[in-house]
Design a protein around this motif. Sequence first.
Motif, short mmCIF file in Angstrom:
data_model
loop_
_atom_site.label_atom_id
_atom_site.label_comp_id
_atom_site.label_asym_id
_atom_site.label_seq_id
_atom_site.Cartn_x
_atom_site.Cartn_y
_atom_site.Cartn_z
N THR A 48 25.57 37.90 -5.81
CA THR A 48 26.86 38.07 -6.47
C THR A 48 27.80 36.91 -6.15
O THR A 48 28.55 36.45 -7.03
CB THR A 48 27.49 39.40 -6.05
OG1 THR A 48 26.54 40.45 -6.24
CG2 THR A 48 28.72 39.71 -6.86
N SER A 49 27.76 36.40 -4.95
CA SER A 49 28.61 35.28 -4.58
C SER A 49 28.15 33.99 -5.25
O SER A 49 28.98 33.16 -5.68
CB SER A 49 28.63 35.11 -3.06
OG SER A 49 29.14 36.27 -2.43
N ALA A 52 29.35 34.13 -8.68
CA ALA A 52 30.79 33.88 -8.72
C ALA A 52 31.09 32.39 -8.68
O ALA A 52 31.99 31.90 -9.38
CB ALA A 52 31.48 34.59 -7.56
N SER A 219 29.16 46.21 -14.36
CA SER A 219 29.84 45.73 -13.16
C SER A 219 31.17 45.10 -13.53
O SER A 219 31.46 44.82 -14.69
CB SER A 219 28.97 44.71 -12.42
OG SER A 219 28.79 43.56 -13.22
N GLU A 221 33.78 41.98 -11.70
CA GLU A 221 34.02 41.02 -10.65
C GLU A 221 35.42 40.42 -10.80
O GLU A 221 35.83 40.08 -11.91
CB GLU A 221 33.00 39.87 -10.71
CG GLU A 221 31.70 40.15 -9.97
CD GLU A 221 30.78 41.08 -10.76
OE1 GLU A 221 30.29 42.05 -10.16
OE2 GLU A 221 30.58 40.86 -11.96
N LEU A 249 35.89 37.04 -3.51
CA LEU A 249 35.22 37.86 -4.51
C LEU A 249 35.36 39.33 -4.19
O LEU A 249 35.10 39.77 -3.06
CB LEU A 249 33.74 37.49 -4.58
CG LEU A 249 32.84 38.38 -5.45
CD1 LEU A 249 33.24 38.27 -6.92
CD2 LEU A 249 31.37 38.03 -5.26
N SER A 251 33.77 42.69 -5.96
CA SER A 251 32.79 43.08 -6.96
C SER A 251 32.41 44.55 -6.80
O SER A 251 32.28 45.04 -5.67
CB SER A 251 31.53 42.21 -6.83
OG SER A 251 30.49 42.71 -7.65
#
Length: 326
Positions: A48-49, A52, A219, A221, A249, A251
Amino acid sequence: MNWARLSVLGASLAIAACGGGGDAFGGGSQPSASFKIDSSNAVATSRTSYNAAVDSSDMAGIGGAAGFSAGAPGGFQAAAYARSASGRILDVISYVPFGPDVFPCAVGQGTVTLSGDIAVPGTLTPGDSFRIEYDFCDEGAGEVIDGLIDLTVTDFSGDLLSQMYLLAMDAVITDLQVATAADSVTGNGDATVTLDTLQAPFVEAGVAGTSLRLDANASSETLSNYTSRQTFDGNQVPAEYTLAASGTLNSTQLPGNVAYGTGPAFVGLGANYPHSGVLVVQGDASSVRLVAVDNQNVRIEIDTNGDGTVDETIEMTWDELVNATT
């Protein structure tokens, strides 16, 4: 959800960035993280990072519908959309003010409407403004785009006709929705974008923003105080790109907030995954390092107690990381 696959923000840009350097968190104080990173969530946190970091760089492409791009496809972004848009700005800036001018989209579905105010016809000066309005626009890239982009020029030098320039602009996106057969993503947020094509085919760009929220089917973010830096060297075959990014972040795919930052920057060739570079993600008294071993493999190094020592290592491929569900 990965915003990088969406060509409206990719335009023909393989570049992006503001900040950078060796400090993974951009030289400022690290934002507070609200959960501990361990083996149960390290893969999801890394994935996820990483997304991002890529997402923030894609903000550099939001001027693609008006023809603001670096004209070079890259490792992270799709180039198809800007091909049909690159001449639009030259068609309208001879009039002061201009618009609303309506352009049909490539495959005949939907429109793009351009309007704005230019102080000096034929060029750009600080304070010039643009509004780009998508009305369920299909440019043939498998995406339907709807929503608003507002741009205000803060600096410009160079030549629009040759597409060689240094351009800085403040950007705001409002309910910008991109729908594909598999997903729908809506973006809201702000960014200051810089594009430098003066040494093309070596090009670079910068992005810095206070907030960017991306809501997808599965989702949501939110990036805060984010920056990115990317370059694209078209002098090489395949072309080399770099990506540096940092930010905070939040999320729905994670238990809470994290801070992320590259150090050193990711480096890759063509459309491949990065073959080198590190992304550091800071949790609550814990961290994880995403290390590009090569363009096929990554290593996830987990420090569960924040003492600087790797407590667990996970080896996997880039494809496994990006497509992981846990």
